[in-house]
Design an enzyme around this catalytic site. Structure first.
Site, PDB file in Angstrom:
ATOM      1  N   ARG A   1      57.863 -37.846  62.710  1.00 50.11           N
ATOM      2  CA  ARG A   1      57.830 -37.485  61.297  1.00 50.11           C
ATOM      3  C   ARG A   1      57.916 -38.759  60.471  1.00 50.11           C
ATOM      4  NH1 ARG A   1      61.365 -33.597  63.663  1.00 50.11           N
ATOM      5  NH2 ARG A   1      60.596 -31.451  63.457  1.00 50.11           N
TER       6      ARG A   1
ATOM      7  N   LYS B   1      65.117 -33.732  62.573  1.00 48.81           N
ATOM      8  CA  LYS B   1      65.253 -32.505  61.802  1.00 48.81           C
ATOM      9  C   LYS B   1      66.152 -31.524  62.548  1.00 48.81           C
ATOM     10  CE  LYS B   1      62.445 -29.148  59.251  1.00 48.81           C
ATOM     11  NZ  LYS B   1      61.057 -28.711  58.942  1.00 48.81           N
TER      12      LYS B   1
ATOM     13  N   HIS C   1      51.825 -36.910  57.480  1.00 49.38           N
ATOM     14  CA  HIS C   1      52.145 -35.803  58.383  1.00 49.38           C
ATOM     15  C   HIS C   1      50.912 -35.317  59.135  1.00 49.38           C
ATOM     16  CE1 HIS C   1      55.478 -33.294  59.612  1.00 49.38           C
ATOM     17  NE2 HIS C   1      54.696 -32.233  59.591  1.00 49.38           N
TER      18      HIS C   1
ATOM     19  N   ARG D   1      50.822 -36.672  62.589  1.00 46.53           N
ATOM     20  CA  ARG D   1      51.666 -35.930  63.531  1.00 46.53           C
ATOM     21  C   ARG D   1      50.958 -34.653  64.002  1.00 46.53           C
ATOM     22  NH1 ARG D   1      57.142 -34.425  64.952  1.00 46.53           N
ATOM     23  NH2 ARG D   1      57.590 -32.249  64.461  1.00 46.53           N
TER      24      ARG D   1
ATOM     25  N   HIS E   1      60.461 -29.150  67.831  1.00 46.35           N
ATOM     26  CA  HIS E   1      60.456 -27.827  67.219  1.00 46.35           C
ATOM     27  C   HIS E   1      61.531 -26.952  67.858  1.00 46.35           C
ATOM     28  CE1 HIS E   1      55.964 -28.173  65.849  1.00 46.35           C
ATOM     29  NE2 HIS E   1      56.804 -28.779  65.030  1.00 46.35           N
TER      30      HIS E   1
ATOM     31  N   TYR F   1      49.148 -24.956  66.482  1.00 47.71           N
ATOM     32  CA  TYR F   1      48.083 -25.872  66.883  1.00 47.71           C
ATOM     33  C   TYR F   1      47.067 -25.193  67.796  1.00 47.71           C
ATOM     34  CZ  TYR F   1      51.347 -29.168  64.882  1.00 47.71           C
ATOM     35  OH  TYR F   1      52.185 -29.807  64.016  1.00 47.71           O
TER      36      TYR F   1
END
Length: 331
Positions: A148, A173, A279, A282, A305, A314
């Site tokens: 990120r 995150k 982003h 990424r 995630h 994706y």
């Protein structure tokens, strides 16, 4: 000044203002500085929008009215509206310690499901070719390691492992750590960059500075750590600045806005019409790994995630449009 005035002044000094109480509670619960700034900003706007009334004297009508105004007049995105609601929930639950049943009835704005913008390999190559220096190295890390934006900007020297070809992302995150691959093509560039960091750090030490900010009171636990080379940022700022929480002069990391502007300028020079941002690199990292046959669980771990459903977006990128379906016109 009368005695009454003096006593009143002492009482006010001992009672923190509401926004100061919010800041103190956020820091106690280890919220990030950016979250602190965002929450304090929303709470201030909420109070001003209601004629500076104390939140304790307001209820569901004022909260819903404030959120509706954001959506109708401000035309903010659903995520922004939900952030404002989260700030108000924090105010009532954590600071005022008021459990209000009506807060549970407020519905969060529904965020639309968007397919991420993804660059092709050729577009990534063209974009990176239009960049140079430190920003080129940072953009290459965003794509080559799936970092990120702020994970790249906040990278520390000690977390780059050339021997194992990996980068340890600390406090990502959700407060999670993870390991991501370190592209071998970036070894030389990162080695040179860390060499420059050491020279800058030595000059700062000689000038009486050189102590970097450490999270979670680590500076008290390890007093010498802030001046150790390993804790320095891989991409340090070009000048010293004052710590917003302590006021001490420190060398912080680069401002992420500089990298964002560099990527935008490179996209335009490369003739890429997609609205690509930092982003997007990424997103491209994840999509290209999926194209190469990597399993979805591995990509989930690399991206950090929490839920594999987030990573599965994706697969929609790969299965839609001309890449996954043969047009009837071509039959």
């Amino acid at each position: 000044m009368s005695y009454a005035d003096e006593s009143e002044g002492v009482t006010e000094a001992r009672t923190p203002r509401l926004l100061d109480q919010v800041r103190a509670r956020l820091r106690l619960k280890h919220y990030s500085l950016r979250t602190e700034q965002a929450y304090v900003g929303w709470i201030r706007r909420f109070i001003l929008a209601n004629d500076k009334r104390h939140p304790r004297d307001m209820g569901v009508a004022e909260v819903e009215g404030f959120l509706s105004t954001l959506a109708t007049r401000g035309q903010v995105a659903a995520g922004t509206q939900n952030q404002a609601l989260s700030a108000l929930l924090f105010l009532y639950r954590e600071v005022l310690v008021i459990e209000l049943p009506w807060m549970e009835t407020i519905v969060r704005a529904k965020r639309p499901q968007r397919v991420p913008v993804v660059l092709s390999r050729d577009e990534v190559s063209r974009l990176l070719a239009m960049m140079d220096g430190c920003f080129a190295l940072m953009a290459s890390l965003l794509y080559g390691s799936g970092l990120r934006l702020m994970e790249c900007v906040r990278l520390r020297v000690k977390d780059v492992d050339f021997g194992l070809n990996q980068i340890c992302v600390r406090d990502g995150k959700g407060g999670k750590d993870r390991h991501v691959p370190l592209p071998q093509r970036l070894h030389a560039g990162l080695t040179a960059q860390i060499g420059r960091v050491r020279l800058i750090h030595q000059r700062d030490l000689a000038a009486g500075h050189g102590a970097v900010w450490l999270p979670h009171a680590l500076a008290r636990k390890y007093p010498s750590a802030p001046r150790e080379p390993g804790w320095q940022y891989v991409f340090p700022s070009g000048r010293l600045s004052r710590d917003p929480r302590g006021g001490d002069p420190r060398r912080h990391h680069l401002d992420e806005a500089g990298l964002q502007r560099a990527v935008r300028a490179a996209r335009i020079r490369a003739g890429i019409v997609k609205p690509a941002t930092c982003h997007t690199l990424r997103h491209s990292f994840a999509t290209h790994l999926l194209e190469a046959g990597q399993d979805i669980r591995t990509i989930q771990e690399l991206l950090g995630h929490k839920d594999v459903a987030t990573t599965q977006i994706y697969t929609h990128v790969l299965n839609r449009g001309g890449h996954g379906v043969l047009s009837p016109l071509d039959r």
